[in-house]
Design a protein around this motif. Structure first.
Motif: not given
Length: 244
Positions: A138-139, A149, A156, A181, A240
């Motif tokens: 995903s993100t 986005y 996603k 993600a 992240n």
């Protein structure tokens, strides 16, 4: 769990998928390097894995084409005897305010990111052997919610929506299903079209004050695919650096 495990990685000719393929090979998996069109780049990944003593073959497949995906899994079975790990790293991005989005771009995102993920997940659910792992991608944009986005994040969001459901559908089969993600990661796909100031700004956002690397994400995927990740199931891991 090492020498006899087999991984299918889509989108493996570049970026995060490439790093995932090499990381899994390094962990002892035979790897099917799935690619959409860049045969030369996929061959480079295979050669790199072979050069370090690993086993890999390249196979072309449009992830949204169920027949092509079935053939991709057939390649894994014919070359290496079965499938234990599936990582769907194939993806598409289109940036635009929602008001201005070309609906042809929306359809293309839907086809690759939603239908493609679903087709790969469906085939994985049918074929992965007990003790295996399915990893979707995903993100972290779903949490960051940057303007521009909307369509990408929506596509996603569908991936995240199916994660725990598929994990529950695997009950009794000893197969985990998780989604990774990534946040801003220094890949060609991410860097394309961004000026230096934008990249610098994004790099300063996480407390670790840098962009992620494909290897950072590959390490998370390899953990989920390996013995240490067996008790993580049905989760979305936001890799992240603390940006969200």
């Amino acid at each position: 769990m090492g020498d006899h495990r087999v991984a299918v990685v889509t989108g493996a000719s570049r970026g995060i998928g490439r790093a995932v393929a090499t990381a899994l090979a390094g962990a002892g998996h035979a790897v099917v390097v799935g690619y959409a069109g860049n045969e030369a780049a996929a061959k480079e990944v295979v050669d790199r894995i072979a050069a370090t003593g690993g086993r890999a073959v390249a196979a072309r497949a449009d992830v949204a084409d169920e027949n092509a995906v079935a053939a991709l899994f057939d390649t894994a079975t014919e070359a290496f005897g079965g499938v234990d790990v599936v990582v769907n790293s194939a993806g598409r991005m289109a940036l635009s305010p929602i008001a201005d989005l070309d609906l042809a771009d929306l359809d293309a995102l839907h086809r690759t990111n939603i239908r493609g993920t679903f087709v790969v997940a469906r085939e994985a659910a049918r074929r992965v052997r007990p003790g295996g792992a399915i990893v979707l991608v995903s993100t972290s944009i779903l949490g960051l919610q940057f303007p521009g986005y909307g369509a990408y994040a929506a596509s996603k969001g569908a991936v995240e929506a199916m994660t725990l459901i598929l994990a529950r559908e695997m009950r009794g089969r000893d197969i985990t299903v998780n989604t990774v993600a990534p946040g801003p990661t220094a890949t060609e796909l991410f860097l394309e079209g961004k000026d230096e100031a934008t990249v610098e700004h994004l790099a300063k956002q996480p407390p670790l004050e840098r962009l992620g690397t494909p290897a950072d994400i590959a390490g998370v995927v390899a953990f989920l695919a390996g013995p240490g990740g067996r008790w993580v199931n049905g989760q979305v891991l936001r890799a992240n650096g603390g940006i969200v």
